[in-house]
Design a protein around this motif. Structure first.
Motif, PDB file in Angstrom:
ATOM      1  N   GLN A  12      10.727  11.390   3.372  1.00  8.12           N
ATOM      2  CA  GLN A  12      11.497  10.551   2.464  1.00  8.12           C
ATOM      3  C   GLN A  12      11.392  11.086   1.043  1.00  8.12           C
ATOM      4  O   GLN A  12      10.348  11.595   0.635  1.00  8.12           O
ATOM      5  CB  GLN A  12      10.964   9.117   2.524  1.00  8.12           C
ATOM      6  CG  GLN A  12      11.684   8.141   1.624  1.00  8.12           C
ATOM      7  CD  GLN A  12      10.915   6.839   1.482  1.00  8.12           C
ATOM      8  OE1 GLN A  12      10.151   6.466   2.365  1.00  8.12           O
ATOM      9  NE2 GLN A  12      11.097   6.151   0.363  1.00  8.12           N
ATOM     10  N   THR A  13      12.479  10.972   0.292  1.00  7.09           N
ATOM     11  CA  THR A  13      12.517  11.476  -1.082  1.00  7.09           C
ATOM     12  C   THR A  13      13.176  10.454  -2.006  1.00  7.09           C
ATOM     13  O   THR A  13      13.927   9.584  -1.551  1.00  7.09           O
ATOM     14  CB  THR A  13      13.319  12.787  -1.162  1.00  7.09           C
ATOM     15  OG1 THR A  13      14.674  12.531  -0.738  1.00  7.09           O
ATOM     16  CG2 THR A  13      12.709  13.869  -0.298  1.00  7.09           C
ATOM     17  N   PRO A  14      12.922  10.548  -3.304  1.00  8.57           N
ATOM     18  CA  PRO A  14      13.661   9.725  -4.269  1.00  8.57           C
ATOM     19  C   PRO A  14      15.091  10.240  -4.412  1.00  8.57           C
ATOM     20  O   PRO A  14      15.378  11.143  -5.200  1.00  8.57           O
ATOM     21  CB  PRO A  14      12.873   9.890  -5.578  1.00  8.57           C
ATOM     22  CG  PRO A  14      11.562  10.470  -5.183  1.00  8.57           C
ATOM     23  CD  PRO A  14      11.845  11.293  -3.969  1.00  8.57           C
TER      24      PRO A  14
ATOM     25  N   SER B  96       0.827  -1.191   0.000  1.00  8.00           N
ATOM     26  CA  SER B  96       0.000   0.000   0.000  1.00  8.00           C
ATOM     27  C   SER B  96       0.872   1.256   0.000  1.00  8.00           C
ATOM     28  O   SER B  96       2.061   1.214   0.335  1.00  8.00           O
ATOM     29  CB  SER B  96      -0.913   0.006   1.231  1.00  8.00           C
ATOM     30  OG  SER B  96      -1.743   1.149   1.237  1.00  8.00           O
ATOM     31  N   TYR B  97       0.261   2.389  -0.356  1.00  8.77           N
ATOM     32  CA  TYR B  97       0.991   3.662  -0.346  1.00  8.77           C
ATOM     33  C   TYR B  97       1.549   3.970   1.038  1.00  8.77           C
ATOM     34  O   TYR B  97       0.953   3.641   2.060  1.00  8.77           O
ATOM     35  CB  TYR B  97       0.065   4.811  -0.751  1.00  8.77           C
ATOM     36  CG  TYR B  97      -0.334   4.833  -2.194  1.00  8.77           C
ATOM     37  CD1 TYR B  97       0.622   4.922  -3.203  1.00  8.77           C
ATOM     38  CD2 TYR B  97      -1.682   4.808  -2.559  1.00  8.77           C
ATOM     39  CE1 TYR B  97       0.247   4.973  -4.534  1.00  8.77           C
ATOM     40  CE2 TYR B  97      -2.066   4.852  -3.892  1.00  8.77           C
ATOM     41  CZ  TYR B  97      -1.091   4.932  -4.880  1.00  8.77           C
ATOM     42  OH  TYR B  97      -1.465   4.977  -6.190  1.00  8.77           O
ATOM     43  N   LEU B  98       2.690   4.652   1.045  1.00  7.21           N
ATOM     44  CA  LEU B  98       3.282   5.103   2.299  1.00  7.21           C
ATOM     45  C   LEU B  98       2.691   6.427   2.772  1.00  7.21           C
ATOM     46  O   LEU B  98       2.684   6.715   3.962  1.00  7.21           O
ATOM     47  CB  LEU B  98       4.797   5.290   2.117  1.00  7.21           C
ATOM     48  CG  LEU B  98       5.637   4.030   1.885  1.00  7.21           C
ATOM     49  CD1 LEU B  98       7.065   4.430   1.547  1.00  7.21           C
ATOM     50  CD2 LEU B  98       5.610   3.139   3.111  1.00  7.21           C
TER      51      LEU B  98
ATOM     52  N   ASP C 205      17.883   2.272  -6.252  1.00  9.22           N
ATOM     53  CA  ASP C 205      16.650   2.352  -5.458  1.00  9.22           C
ATOM     54  C   ASP C 205      16.294   3.784  -5.080  1.00  9.22           C
ATOM     55  O   ASP C 205      15.180   4.028  -4.590  1.00  9.22           O
ATOM     56  CB  ASP C 205      16.774   1.499  -4.195  1.00  9.22           C
ATOM     57  CG  ASP C 205      16.739   0.018  -4.501  1.00  9.22           C
ATOM     58  OD1 ASP C 205      15.877  -0.392  -5.295  1.00  9.22           O
ATOM     59  OD2 ASP C 205      17.575  -0.735  -3.967  1.00  9.22           O
ATOM     60  N   ARG C 206      17.235   4.731  -5.262  1.00  4.87           N
ATOM     61  CA  ARG C 206      16.970   6.160  -5.086  1.00  4.87           C
ATOM     62  C   ARG C 206      16.383   6.443  -3.707  1.00  4.87           C
ATOM     63  O   ARG C 206      15.191   6.661  -3.530  1.00  4.87           O
ATOM     64  CB  ARG C 206      16.030   6.676  -6.183  1.00  4.87           C
ATOM     65  CG  ARG C 206      16.445   6.339  -7.598  1.00  4.87           C
ATOM     66  CD  ARG C 206      17.828   6.867  -7.956  1.00  4.87           C
ATOM     67  NE  ARG C 206      17.872   8.325  -7.920  1.00  4.87           N
ATOM     68  CZ  ARG C 206      18.824   9.035  -7.304  1.00  4.87           C
ATOM     69  NH1 ARG C 206      19.785   8.428  -6.658  1.00  4.87           N
ATOM     70  NH2 ARG C 206      18.784  10.338  -7.334  1.00  4.87           N
ATOM     71  N   VAL C 207      17.249   6.450  -2.704  1.00  3.38           N
ATOM     72  CA  VAL C 207      16.824   6.570  -1.308  1.00  3.38           C
ATOM     73  C   VAL C 207      17.394   7.853  -0.705  1.00  3.38           C
ATOM     74  O   VAL C 207      18.615   8.028  -0.654  1.00  3.38           O
ATOM     75  CB  VAL C 207      17.286   5.359  -0.481  1.00  3.38           C
ATOM     76  CG1 VAL C 207      16.739   5.455   0.940  1.00  3.38           C
ATOM     77  CG2 VAL C 207      16.845   4.060  -1.137  1.00  3.38           C
TER      78      VAL C 207
ATOM     79  N   MET D  26       3.835   9.979  -3.932  1.00  6.23           N
ATOM     80  CA  MET D  26       4.299   9.126  -2.837  1.00  6.23           C
ATOM     81  C   MET D  26       5.685   8.589  -3.183  1.00  6.23           C
ATOM     82  O   MET D  26       5.928   8.186  -4.325  1.00  6.23           O
ATOM     83  CB  MET D  26       3.354   7.934  -2.619  1.00  6.23           C
ATOM     84  CG  MET D  26       1.887   8.272  -2.660  1.00  6.23           C
ATOM     85  SD  MET D  26       1.359   9.148  -1.191  1.00  6.23           S
ATOM     86  CE  MET D  26      -0.408   9.318  -1.557  1.00  6.23           C
ATOM     87  N   PRO D  27       6.605   8.532  -2.228  1.00  6.97           N
ATOM     88  CA  PRO D  27       7.943   8.008  -2.522  1.00  6.97           C
ATOM     89  C   PRO D  27       7.933   6.487  -2.630  1.00  6.97           C
ATOM     90  O   PRO D  27       7.053   5.820  -2.064  1.00  6.97           O
ATOM     91  CB  PRO D  27       8.770   8.472  -1.324  1.00  6.97           C
ATOM     92  CG  PRO D  27       7.782   8.523  -0.201  1.00  6.97           C
ATOM     93  CD  PRO D  27       6.491   8.974  -0.827  1.00  6.97           C
ATOM     94  N   PRO D  28       8.900   5.902  -3.323  1.00 11.69           N
ATOM     95  CA  PRO D  28       9.003   4.445  -3.399  1.00 11.69           C
ATOM     96  C   PRO D  28       9.412   3.862  -2.047  1.00 11.69           C
ATOM     97  O   PRO D  28      10.107   4.510  -1.267  1.00 11.69           O
ATOM     98  CB  PRO D  28      10.089   4.222  -4.458  1.00 11.69           C
ATOM     99  CG  PRO D  28      10.902   5.466  -4.414  1.00 11.69           C
ATOM    100  CD  PRO D  28       9.957   6.585  -4.077  1.00 11.69           C
ATOM    101  N   ASP D  29       9.004   2.642  -1.797  1.00  7.08           N
ATOM    102  CA  ASP D  29       9.171   2.064  -0.459  1.00  7.08           C
ATOM    103  C   ASP D  29      10.455   1.274  -0.288  1.00  7.08           C
ATOM    104  O   ASP D  29      11.108   1.365   0.746  1.00  7.08           O
ATOM    105  CB  ASP D  29       7.972   1.146  -0.155  1.00  7.08           C
ATOM    106  CG  ASP D  29       8.191   0.306   1.098  1.00  7.08           C
ATOM    107  OD1 ASP D  29       8.252   0.887   2.190  1.00  7.08           O
ATOM    108  OD2 ASP D  29       8.321  -0.929   0.969  1.00  7.08           O
ATOM    109  N   HIS D  30      10.834   0.484  -1.278  1.00  7.85           N
ATOM    110  CA  HIS D  30      11.758  -0.618  -1.049  1.00  7.85           C
ATOM    111  C   HIS D  30      13.097  -0.186  -0.440  1.00  7.85           C
ATOM    112  O   HIS D  30      13.519  -0.711   0.600  1.00  7.85           O
ATOM    113  CB  HIS D  30      12.007  -1.380  -2.352  1.00  7.85           C
ATOM    114  CG  HIS D  30      12.938  -2.541  -2.195  1.00  7.85           C
ATOM    115  ND1 HIS D  30      12.551  -3.742  -1.637  1.00  7.85           N
ATOM    116  CD2 HIS D  30      14.254  -2.683  -2.497  1.00  7.85           C
ATOM    117  CE1 HIS D  30      13.565  -4.570  -1.609  1.00  7.85           C
ATOM    118  NE2 HIS D  30      14.611  -3.953  -2.132  1.00  7.85           N
TER     119      HIS D  30
END
Length: 399
Positions: free
Chosen positions: A96-98, A64-66, A250-252, A282-286
């Motif tokens: 959190q950002t990409p 689900s979305y963060l 993963d752009r964290v 929404m930012p990516p989670d992984h």
């Protein structure tokens, strides 16, 4: 519609990647792209990252979305890593950002909303994306020279003079540890002078911190940031996990606002979330989930710290090896021993950079910036010999 568009120049670094991949030589050397490489020339997945990904595979129960703020536990874990113990009377907000690039974009736009008539001060040499991003948010930009490539020396007086000539509310985009292309970081005494100068004029620092742990150690590399934190009422931080966690694709990253006016942080968070919503929603989670697990599971933390330390030692070993050559003409290899991180600047002209590529298969940015982590010890002699043959480099060696 498309017929009205003008062709854009190719990105120099992306073009360099393509040139390297197309080169058939088996002994070519890639010193261009800023990624860590081990002694075999590979960019490995860290053992702690693999272990964290296995845990996520087994335990994660939702995609689900963060929410616009991202993984809050990740944001707090990175804040602790960067800030240490936050100064008394201050707090922070963040999301959190990409990647660190996403954080820079958010923070620049936030500052621009608050200071539409202010300037962003940028020391050169810097990364091309910095100027591009500053202009993309519509901000005025003022540059100054913080490193003299020809003399191969930092210019702290230029930096301090720039701060003293700034106006209240102006923004200074400052490189965190190991981050500027030269590898010449300010020491603690200079960071203190920077903090005092910023405080006197009321200017605001935006610290771009993307290499924590790849210089002298995690806490040591945060010294400059923490000095600013101790002395200034406000601070902006763009943090990247791409390098020190090896999470490039993963752009964290994370964006932070620190303030003594605690009641305004909620307002700042609202603006950050709004800007993020308009950019990536929404930012990516992984990747953030991986970094959060590494920072909150003691065994993973210990494994990560050990491997990060090994990476740092390898980079320093390359610096030490090159420093043994002393001075080759106009390039002082000896100075590399006292500088930090993955990067160094050769005082080579663009034509000489092309010559190194065409004649020797040595690929680097047109500015002469080299990624030392892309170099194997066995290739150090060949690199130095190739540099020594350049027209503007004398062959005389001193040590």
């Amino acid at each position: 519609m498309l017929a009205s568009l003008e062709a854009r120049p190719a990105d120099p670094l992306l073009s360099l990647i393509s040139l390297f991949e197309a080169d058939p030589r088996t002994d070519k050397i890639d010193l261009g792209v800023g990624v860590y490489r081990d002694a075999t020339g590979q960019t490995p997945v860290m053992a702690a990252v693999k272990a964290a990904e296995t845990m996520l595979f087994e335990l994660q129960d939702s995609k689900s979305y963060l929410g616009p703020e991202g993984d809050v536990s990740f944001v707090n874990a990175m804040a602790k890593l960067a800030f240490g113990n936050i100064s008394v009377g201050k707090s922070y907000t963040g999301l959190q950002t990409p990647g660190g690039t996403g954080a820079l974009r958010l923070l620049l736009e936030l500052w621009q909303r608050a200071n539409p008539d202010g300037k962003v001060w940028l020391g050169t040499p810097s990364w091309p994306v910095h100027e591009t991003m500053i202009r993309s948010v519509g901000a005025k930009i003022q540059t100054y020279v913080h490193y003299d490539t020809t003399a191969q020396s930092a210019c702290p007086d230029n930096l301090l003079a720039a701060i003293r000539s700034a106006k209240s509310g102006d923004l200074f985009l400052l490189h965190g540890c190991c981050h500027n292309p030269s590898g010449a970081d300010p020491d603690a005494s200079l960071w203190l002078l920077i903090a005092e100068a910023l405080l006197n004029v009321g200017a605001i620092p935006l610290v771009d911190l993307a290499y924590q742990g790849l210089g002298n150690g995690l806490d040591e590399d945060a010294t400059g940031l923490r000095i600013l934190l101790d002395h200034l009422p406000e601070l902006l931080l763009a943090y990247s996990c791409d390098k020190n966690f090896g999470l490039y694709r993963d752009r964290v990253g994370a964006a932070y606002v620190v303030s003594r006016q605690l009641g305004l942080l909620e307002v700042a968070q609202g603006h950050l979330s709004e800007i993020a919503r308009s950019c990536w929603s929404m930012p990516p989670d992984h990747g953030a989930a991986v970094a959060r697990l590494i920072m909150t599971e003691p065994t993973l933390t210990a494994s990560w710290r050990q491997e990060l330390n090994q990476m740092t030692k390898r980079i320093q070993s390359i610096r030490d090896r090159l420093a043994e050559f002393g001075d080759i003409g106009k390039f002082a290899f000896g100075r590399l021993r006292n500088e930090k991180g993955m990067f160094a600047l050769l005082p080579a002209t663009p034509d000489e950079v092309v010559r190194l590529r065409n004649e020797n298969g040595i690929f680097m940015a047109g500015s002469g910036r080299i990624n030392l982590a892309g170099l194997q010890e066995a290739d150090c002699d060949r690199l130095v010999q190739a540099i020594g043959r350049l027209p503007s480099f004398a062959h005389k060696r001193t040590s």
